[in-house]
Write a protein that holds these residues in place. Sequence first.
Motif, PDB file in Angstrom:
ATOM      1  N   ASP A 122      10.913  -0.279 -11.536  1.00  6.97           N
ATOM      2  CA  ASP A 122      12.866  -0.207 -11.518  1.00  6.97           C
ATOM      3  C   ASP A 122      12.606   0.815 -12.901  1.00  6.97           C
ATOM      4  O   ASP A 122      13.902   0.915 -13.330  1.00  6.97           O
ATOM      5  CB  ASP A 122      12.426  -1.425 -12.389  1.00  6.97           C
ATOM      6  N   GLY A 123      11.812   1.301 -13.119  1.00 11.42           N
ATOM      7  CA  GLY A 123      11.961   2.900 -14.043  1.00 11.42           C
ATOM      8  C   GLY A 123      11.269   3.003 -14.952  1.00 11.42           C
ATOM      9  O   GLY A 123      10.042   1.845 -15.242  1.00 11.42           O
ATOM     10  N   SER A 124      10.873   3.625 -16.252  1.00  9.26           N
ATOM     11  CA  SER A 124      10.291   3.723 -16.759  1.00  9.26           C
ATOM     12  C   SER A 124      10.598   2.657 -18.253  1.00  9.26           C
ATOM     13  O   SER A 124      11.417   2.477 -18.639  1.00  9.26           O
ATOM     14  CB  SER A 124       9.864   5.402 -18.008  1.00  9.26           C
ATOM     15  N   ARG A 125       9.182   2.157 -18.727  1.00 13.84           N
ATOM     16  CA  ARG A 125      10.053   1.720 -19.460  1.00 13.84           C
ATOM     17  C   ARG A 125       8.578   1.160 -20.676  1.00 13.84           C
ATOM     18  O   ARG A 125       7.242   1.608 -20.472  1.00 13.84           O
ATOM     19  CB  ARG A 125       9.348  -0.147 -18.454  1.00 13.84           C
ATOM     20  N   LEU A 126       8.977   0.930 -21.550  1.00 13.36           N
ATOM     21  CA  LEU A 126       7.640   1.200 -22.848  1.00 13.36           C
ATOM     22  C   LEU A 126       7.159   0.018 -23.100  1.00 13.36           C
ATOM     23  O   LEU A 126       7.672  -1.723 -23.598  1.00 13.36           O
ATOM     24  CB  LEU A 126       8.621   0.837 -24.585  1.00 13.36           C
ATOM     25  N   HIS A 177      12.419   2.512 -25.967  1.00 13.03           N
ATOM     26  CA  HIS A 177      13.059   3.925 -26.945  1.00 13.03           C
ATOM     27  C   HIS A 177      12.699   5.450 -26.634  1.00 13.03           C
ATOM     28  O   HIS A 177      11.927   6.069 -27.022  1.00 13.03           O
ATOM     29  CB  HIS A 177      11.342   3.587 -27.973  1.00 13.03           C
ATOM     30  N   PHE A 178      13.331   5.434 -24.779  1.00 14.62           N
ATOM     31  CA  PHE A 178      13.961   6.980 -24.667  1.00 14.62           C
ATOM     32  C   PHE A 178      14.891   7.580 -25.239  1.00 14.62           C
ATOM     33  O   PHE A 178      15.840   6.478 -25.881  1.00 14.62           O
ATOM     34  CB  PHE A 178      13.448   6.512 -23.416  1.00 14.62           C
ATOM     35  N   GLY A 209      10.706  -2.288 -26.247  1.00 12.58           N
ATOM     36  CA  GLY A 209       9.522  -3.221 -25.314  1.00 12.58           C
ATOM     37  C   GLY A 209      10.551  -3.573 -23.919  1.00 12.58           C
ATOM     38  O   GLY A 209      10.514  -3.877 -22.852  1.00 12.58           O
ATOM     39  N   SER A 210      12.244  -2.979 -23.873  1.00 16.42           N
ATOM     40  CA  SER A 210      12.619  -4.166 -23.166  1.00 16.42           C
ATOM     41  C   SER A 210      13.724  -3.103 -22.761  1.00 16.42           C
ATOM     42  O   SER A 210      13.936  -2.106 -23.068  1.00 16.42           O
ATOM     43  CB  SER A 210      13.970  -5.052 -23.980  1.00 16.42           C
ATOM     44  N   SER A 211      14.921  -3.141 -21.209  1.00 20.00           N
ATOM     45  CA  SER A 211      15.334  -1.923 -21.473  1.00 20.00           C
ATOM     46  C   SER A 211      16.847  -2.349 -20.759  1.00 20.00           C
ATOM     47  O   SER A 211      17.027  -3.534 -21.242  1.00 20.00           O
ATOM     48  CB  SER A 211      14.827  -1.563 -19.879  1.00 20.00           C
ATOM     49  N   GLU A 212      17.005  -1.264 -20.950  1.00 22.81           N
ATOM     50  CA  GLU A 212      19.231  -1.322 -19.693  1.00 22.81           C
ATOM     51  C   GLU A 212      19.199  -0.758 -18.642  1.00 22.81           C
ATOM     52  O   GLU A 212      18.370   0.170 -17.951  1.00 22.81           O
ATOM     53  CB  GLU A 212      19.937  -1.114 -20.752  1.00 22.81           C
TER      54      GLU A 212
END
Length: 236
Positions: free
Chosen positions: A88-92, A141-142, A168-171
């Motif tokens: 589902d994309g780049s994630r930390l 943190h992108f 560590g989370s994302s939108e």
Amino acid sequence: MRLTPTERDRLLLFGAAELARARRARGLRLNVPEATALIADTVCEAARDGARLAEAIERARSVLGPDDVLPGVADVVTEVHVEAVFDDGSRLAVVSDPLGAGLGAQAPGALLPGPEHADPEPVVRLTVTNTATVPVSVTSHFHFFEANPRLDFDRAAAYGMRLAVPAGSSERFGPGESAEVGLVPIGGERIAIGFAGLVDGALDAPGARAEALRRAAACGYLGVTRTPDQEQEAER
């Protein structure tokens, strides 16, 4: 072969991890860089296999133990951060207690509660529209200015910023959807290396912002409303 800065970083990490694997296979105990590279590479390979974030973190936390590293390494390598490309994309991914010397099996990496995982207070709020035909995810943190070129938002306002969400989370932005997001300044030494390659250096260096906008415009990023000359004038 032309590689992006992110692809070069990934190959460098893989090479370091392969060296760590070879030395471990010879019976050697790993040092700090070797252990860190092996843990981070485990996350990236798990993501490539289709694993979800939590599963990738658990794999990384099980790859090494205190007996696999030199004395003192477990006291230094207490957390490993790595950006990995998931389905589902780049994630930390934040791998806490990766050598099992502290919190043990109860530490779930990026899912740990605590002050560092609370929502930071936004400094800027922007409306973001995904004009792509596929979902786009952006991790905590992108450098948001360099997010997917098909995301339409005020790029100049997002320069030097990241999402105001827990580490560590994302939108996630669905196809054709619009959403308001909060942003906060990137901390630390404010150096952006990799990402989409629009900055690759100090964010606050003279002319860096104008040059990044010029590159974004040249590459077709949406939301670039200022010309480089206008941006340089605004920086004065």
